[in-house]
Every structure is written in structure tokens, then in C-alpha cells.
Design a protein around this motif. Structure first.
Motif, short mmCIF file in Angstrom:
data_model
loop_
_atom_site.label_atom_id
_atom_site.label_comp_id
_atom_site.label_asym_id
_atom_site.label_seq_id
_atom_site.Cartn_x
_atom_site.Cartn_y
_atom_site.Cartn_z
N TYR A 117 48.78 46.67 31.35
CA TYR A 117 49.46 46.16 30.09
C TYR A 117 49.84 45.35 29.66
O TYR A 117 50.54 44.95 28.93
N ASP A 118 48.96 44.10 29.67
CA ASP A 118 49.45 42.60 28.88
C ASP A 118 47.57 42.45 28.41
O ASP A 118 47.14 41.18 27.78
N HIS A 119 46.46 43.76 28.41
CA HIS A 119 45.80 43.88 27.72
C HIS A 119 44.50 42.52 27.98
O HIS A 119 43.82 42.08 27.83
N ILE A 120 44.33 42.33 29.86
CA ILE A 120 43.34 41.03 29.94
C ILE A 120 42.09 41.81 30.18
O ILE A 120 42.71 42.83 30.95
N SER A 121 41.21 41.17 30.30
CA SER A 121 40.09 41.17 31.15
C SER A 121 40.31 41.92 32.31
O SER A 121 39.45 40.94 33.02
N PHE A 122 39.37 42.56 32.77
CA PHE A 122 39.50 42.94 34.09
C PHE A 122 38.44 42.47 34.55
O PHE A 122 38.49 41.82 36.34
N ALA A 123 37.30 41.79 34.02
CA ALA A 123 36.20 40.98 34.62
C ALA A 123 36.14 39.39 35.17
O ALA A 123 35.90 39.16 36.05
N LYS A 124 37.59 39.21 34.31
CA LYS A 124 37.88 37.26 34.66
C LYS A 124 38.54 37.63 35.10
O LYS A 124 39.13 37.20 36.17
N SER A 125 39.85 38.66 35.40
CA SER A 125 40.83 38.61 36.21
C SER A 125 40.72 38.78 37.83
O SER A 125 40.70 38.84 38.43
N LEU A 126 39.29 39.52 38.12
CA LEU A 126 38.89 40.03 38.91
C LEU A 126 38.11 38.73 39.80
O LEU A 126 38.40 38.54 40.81
N GLY A 127 37.63 37.94 38.57
CA GLY A 127 37.41 36.76 38.47
C GLY A 127 38.38 35.40 39.42
O GLY A 127 37.79 34.90 40.50
#
Length: 339
Positions: A117-127
Motif C-alpha cells: 500500500y505504501d511501496h516501502i521496501s520489505f527488507a527495510k521495514s523488516l529491519g
């Protein structure tokens, strides 16, 4: 043929990940509630529950998740990621509900929601989720240390009665509670195994680990550290009040002290680490065992654990449904308005 075998192995692993937590939780629940008269719990639920206190308690359960959403958005900002606040909160709602199906799946699902929905990097948000978990772990350690120092005799008695204190090791083979704890430990080890396997997968994907690490280190650049600390304290305070207020819902627990609630809160917090749906089984075992140390009889303690866990789990389900609906509606509206 080889691809078919690989596909079959993946299917088996996914099936085991889904079934084993349910089997583990179900077995422990069966053992704890074997011979229990469930009509007594139904009678207390319909005639002996003070619902005003229960709804008041549930408000703090909702608040804990809302504040967690606010805090998560704050940790994403140093990564130049600015999701909608409502998306962060709803992703938290959905993540807790997702973990009821597959334990710890929530961490993955909420990152996927922000990517969608916000096109935020999956890997970064997982961090950032990893960072959150580390902060929460520190909070648990601090709360546990303070609680043990204040109520050491209670914890000592608990360890003696469950056969896990060193002088009681000779009686382990005759202790039912020991086998329940052993199953819980094995469940945690299995969870760690899957986490390590997941990490090894990420290591084989070029650049992913770097992005995860960037998310982990985002805490260093959070603009308002006092606000982050305030959010963290409010999250755990809300969790505790969410639990403590349930004591006032029943005549047989309303006399219990704040310290008693703190002891059970710590025990329950460690119990939900065991990978079963919402800690079902281990949480009941911990709460019943500790509540009996404060003079509540076994039947009443079992009724308390059954009703409180059931209602709190129902709240998680409702919030998850609301979160999914709200994500779809809010972001569809946003898409229409930008066209």
C-alpha cells in the motif's frame, strides 16, 4: 521429477509449520483442562463476569496495538519511508491476527502490507521490526528482573511445584508440569530453527541482508528519542493494564494485588513466546499455576485463564478483520481521489 519433489517438500514444510503449533497448543490445553467441567466456565461467563471491567480492559488492548503502530511509523522515517499512520496501525492489527494462524507470521505480514500500500521496501521495514523486537526484549528483561526481585519467594515456589528447581530434578520424570515446560522449550527451539532457516535464505539473496540491517539501525536516527521511549513505555503499560483489569471481572480474582498481576503478566509474557496460536496452552498453564500460588483454587484459575484468553483472542480476530477492511477501503479511496 526433481521439481515435483521440491514442491512436495515445500508443501510438507508449510503444512508442518501450520499444524505443529496447533497440535502443541492443543495438547497442552488438553492436558491442563483434562477432567475440567466446562459448564462452570460457561456459567461464570454468562452470570459471573463483570463486563464493564472487561470492556475497559479491552480498550487498553486496542491502545497497545495503536501505539505500536505509531512507534513503528517513527522508526520508518529515518529510512525516508513515510507510510500513512492508519496503514501502520491497521498493519499491526492484521499482523496479530495473522499470528493466530501461523505463529510469528505477523512480522512478515505487516511488512508486506506496507510494501503493497505504501511501496516501502520489505527488507527495510523488516529491519525495523527486528529493532522493535530487540527493544521489547529489553523491556521484558527489565520488567522480569524487577518483578523477580520483588516477588522472589513466589517464583521459587513456582519452580519447586513445576519440578524445574535444581533440588527437584530427581522428581522430573514424575512431574506432569515438567513435560509441559519441556514441550514449550522444544516449541521455542523449533521457532528459532525456522528463524535461522529464514535468515539463511535471506543471506542467499544479494542485497537483502544489507537492507534489513539498514532497517535495524534506523533507531539511531529516530528524530524524537524521548517520544520513542514514551511510546515503548505506554505499549507495555497498556499490555499490563489490559491484563490487570481482568482481575476485577471475577469475584475470585478481584482481591489479587498489583504485584500478583505483575508476576502473572511476566509469566504469561514468556509463555506466549512458545509458538502456539496466541500462546494458547502455555499461557493457560503459566497463569493457572501462578494464580494458585496466590490462593485461587484450581477450578477458578482455570476458568479465569479460559475466559480471559478466549475474549482477548476474539479481540485480536476482530481487530484483524477491521484492519483488513480498513486497509482496503482507505487505500481504495485514496487511489480514487488521486485519479
Amino acid at each position: 521429477m526433481k521439481n515435483k519433489e521440491l514442491g512436495m517438500n515445500k508443501l510438507i514444510k508449510k503444512t508442518l509449520r501450520l499444524i505443529l503449533p496447533i497440535v502443541l497448543g492443543g495438547f497442552i490445553l488438553y492436558w491442563v483442562y483434562r477432567g475440567f467441567d466446562f459448564t462452570k466456565a460457561l456459567d461464570v461467563l454468562t452470570h459471573g463476569t463483570k463486563w464493564g471491567w472487561m470492556f475497559f480492559s479491552l480498550l487498553f488492548g486496542v491502545m497497545a496495538q495503536v501505539i505500536r503502530g505509531w512507534r513503528w511509523k517513527q522508526t520508518l522515517e529515518p529510512l525516508e519511508a513515510f507510510p500513512k499512520t492508519s496503514n501502520c496501525i491497521n498493519a499491526i492489527f492484521v499482523s496479530y491476527a495473522a499470528s493466530l494462524i501461523i505463529p510469528r507470521m505477523g512480522e512478515v505480514s505487516r511488512c508486506g502490507i506496507l510494501k503493497r500500500y505504501d511501496h516501502i521496501s520489505f527488507a527495510k521495514s523488516l529491519g525495523t521490526v527486528v529493532t522493535e523486537r530487540l527493544v521489547d526484549m529489553l523491556c521484558i528483561v527489565l520488567v522480569t528482573g524487577a518483578t523477580v526481585s520483588l516477588q522472589l519467594p513466589v517464583f521459587t515456589t513456582f519452580l519447586e511445584q513445576t519440578g524445574t528447581k535444581i533440588p527437584s530434578l530427581l522428581h522430573l520424570l514424575t512431574s506432569v508440569w515438567f513435560y509441559i515446560i519441556l514441550l514449550c522449550v522444544l516449541g521455542v527451539l523449533l521457532l528459532i530453527y525456522y528463524l535461522l532457516r529464514t535468515l539463511s535464505f535471506f543471506e542467499r539473496v544479494k542485497g537483502v541482508v544489507l537492507h534489513v540491517w539498514e532497517g535495524v539501525m534506523s533507531l539511531r536516527n529516530v528524530k524524537n528519542i524521548p517520544l520513542f521511549i514514551t511510546y515503548t513505555l505506554l505499549i507495555w503499560l497498556s499490555y499490563f493494564i489490559h491484563f490487570y483489569l481482568t482481575f476485577f471481572c471475577f469475584s475470585f480474582t478481584e482481591h489479587l494485588s498489583v504485584l500478583a498481576a505483575l508476576v502473572m503478566f511476566v509469566g504469561g509474557t514468556f509463555a506466549v513466546i512458545v509458538p502456539t496460536p496466541n500462546g494458547a496452552g502455555p499461557w493457560h498453564f503459566a497463569i493457572i499455576s501462578m494464580m494458585m500460588l496466590y490462593g485461587v483454587n484450581a477450578t477458578d484459575a482455570a476458568i479465569f485463564a479460559l475466559i480471559v484468553h478466549g475474549i482477548q483472542t476474539f479481540l485480536v480476530v476482530l481487530l484483524g478483520i477491521y484492519g483488513m477492511a480498513s486497509l482496503s477501503f482507505v487505500n481504495r479511496t485514496k487511489k480514487i481521489s488521486t485519479q
